[in-house]
Write an enzyme that holds these catalytic residues in place. Structure first.
Site, PDB file in Angstrom:
ATOM      1  N   GLU A 181       7.036  26.100 -16.104  1.00 34.01           N
ATOM      2  CA  GLU A 181       8.490  26.197 -16.233  1.00 34.01           C
ATOM      3  C   GLU A 181       8.887  27.127 -17.372  1.00 34.01           C
ATOM      4  OE1 GLU A 181       8.166  21.863 -16.077  1.00 34.01           O
ATOM      5  OE2 GLU A 181      10.104  21.874 -15.070  1.00 34.01           O
TER       6      GLU A 181
ATOM      7  N   HIS B  38      14.207  19.283 -11.347  1.00 33.00           N
ATOM      8  CA  HIS B  38      12.906  19.983 -11.341  1.00 33.00           C
ATOM      9  C   HIS B  38      13.013  21.345 -10.654  1.00 33.00           C
ATOM     10  CE1 HIS B  38      10.560  15.903 -11.500  1.00 33.00           C
ATOM     11  NE2 HIS B  38      10.725  16.381 -12.728  1.00 33.00           N
TER      12      HIS B  38
ATOM     13  N   ARG C 213      16.290  25.663 -21.580  1.00 32.85           N
ATOM     14  CA  ARG C 213      16.312  24.830 -20.383  1.00 32.85           C
ATOM     15  C   ARG C 213      17.486  23.865 -20.505  1.00 32.85           C
ATOM     16  NH1 ARG C 213      13.204  19.744 -19.332  1.00 32.85           N
ATOM     17  NH2 ARG C 213      13.641  19.261 -17.166  1.00 32.85           N
TER      18      ARG C 213
ATOM     19  N   ASN D 190      13.143  24.132 -25.124  1.00 28.81           N
ATOM     20  CA  ASN D 190      13.276  23.063 -24.131  1.00 28.81           C
ATOM     21  C   ASN D 190      13.556  21.744 -24.848  1.00 28.81           C
ATOM     22  OD1 ASN D 190      12.999  21.170 -22.126  1.00 28.81           O
ATOM     23  ND2 ASN D 190      10.968  21.837 -21.453  1.00 28.81           N
TER      24      ASN D 190
END
Ligand code: AMP
Length: 395
Positions: free
Chosen positions: A380, A175, A86, A9
């Protein structure tokens, strides 16, 4: 052979790694911050030891250093079986997670104009991972993809249509990975399937957004072309009158300064004049600091208005869900927000709220509430790991 998934990420100046096994257990995690600065810093979370980085290390150098440290400390004894990244912006190209190849890299690059601080660093993370692990499948999970189910009435601005056609000006929402997790986890906790569950998901962290989810799909969301739209956030203003830009320009403020103020000096920080951190604001307010109390007041009032707005997209509501650092931990914010929504039938139980729903499977609503209210910690990284596993058919 044992399988494992590495989640990467990349933020604008940070990089986080998480390693999962095939049973969704987190095996290790690591973090690098203040990248591209002299005081760049990295550590492995598991033993809290720092990892040496070159001065001003970039994302690629940080990834190399953290992977080497995980290997040396036997936390990642062999290469992962797949890697999930991500990526903030997938534009209209990506409606779901994808296996990365050179075409996908080109398309992520094409979306970089919409997320100039984020997509290039995600690409740096992807390139660095492909160099380190050339034979391992890599996938991209997009923050925008979940919101690609919005209808034109929810994603179009009331602007001349050429702006959408020629410059891709529309609402994208962000998000999405967290809101998708809420859609699934709320359904599970309610004993339903995601496809028959409708919720309002409020992700309240340093960035904040709220999404209406009908039958498992995102149908409206508060962030727009950029993450600036919508709720009051840590340092972002959220909604302002678009006339503000012209007015500030007439006062001699250059556009880059307006941008800087609205993104980095507004929100909770701007109103309180002290901090963007909700915990500190609550302490300050308790000690009589009025601007901090006002910041919390405005934050909750705007949020309450948006809960009402999200109901316009739903024909049933199975739960209102709070998540993110503030949503999961601030009983005050939840209580204050819902105090504005009694007319709609929301009511929470003071004791369950105080305990953040920890002893009631996340539930915090009072027995006379018209709707369930849930507190669910977001995850996440797990969504990205699951998507990587799904697309590389590990499980
Ligand atoms: P996130 O971006 O999801 O990490 O959330 C960061 C925000 O959560 C900051 O404003 C924190 O002050 C807030 N936060 C974390 N823990 C608490 C807490 N116990 N009470 C109130 N706010 C909290």
């Amino acid at each position: 052979m044992k399988q494992s998934i590495l989640v990467v990420n990349c933020g604008s100046s940070s990089l986080k790694l998480a390693l999962f096994d095939e049973n969704e257990n987190k095996l290790a995690s690591a973090l690098a911050e203040r990248l591209n600065r002299k005081d760049a810093f990295a550590r492995i979370d598991d033993d809290n030891r720092t990892v040496a980085l070159p001065d001003g290390a970039n994302h690629k150098q940080a990834l190399q250093a953290l992977v080497s440290a995980l290997r040396e400390r036997q936390l990642m004894p062999r290469s992962p079986t797949s890697i999930g990244h991500r990526v903030v912006h997938g534009g209209e190209t990506f409606r779901e997670a994808v296996l990365i190849d050179s075409k996908v890299i080109g398309a992520i690059n094409d979306c970089a104009g919409l997320a100039p601080l984020h997509n290039p660093v995600a690409l740096a993370g992807i390139e660095a991972s492909r160099e380190q692990f050339p034979d391992i499948p890599q996938i991209a999970v997009f923050d925008t993809a979940y919101h690609q189910t919005l209808a034109p009435r929810a994603y179009l601005y009331a602007l001349p249509e050429a702006y959408y056609r020629d410059w891709s000006v529309r609402r994208y929402g962000f998000h999405g990975i967290s809101h998708f997790f809420m859609a699934n986890e709320a359904a599970r906790r309610l004993g339903k399937t995601p496809a028959t569950t409708s919720i309002i998901s409020a992700h309240l962290g340093n960035g904040c957004s709220i999404t209406a989810i009908r039958d498992g799909l995102s149908v409206d969301t508060s962030m727009g072309l950029t993450p600036l739209e919508g709720l009051v956030m840590g340092t972002r203003s959220g909604d302002v009158d678009p006339g503000l830009f012209g007015y500030l320009a007439s006062r001699g403020m250059p556009l880059n300064e307006v941008h800087e103020v609205l993104n980095h000096k507004s929100g909770l920080l701007g109103i309180s004049g002290q901090t963007n951190d909700m915990r500190s604001l609550c302490d300050l307010a308790d000690h009589g600091h009025e601007p901090s109390a006002l910041a919390i007041e405005i934050f909750c009032f705007r949020l309450a208005k948006y809960v009402g707005a999200m109901m316009a997209s739903l024909s049933q509501l199975d739960a209102l869900v709070f998540t993110g650092g503030i949503g999961e931990n601030s009983s005050r914010v939840r209580e204050k927000t819902l105090s504005h929504l009694r007319l709609l039938g929301f009511n929470i139980d003071a004791d369950m709220n105080e305990h953040h729903g920890r002893y009631s499977d996340g539930r915090i609503e009072h027995t006379d509430s018209h709707f369930p209210v849930l507190v669910i910690p977001t995850n996440e990284e797990l969504v990205i790991a699951r998507e990587a596993a799904r697309l590389t058919t590990i499980f």
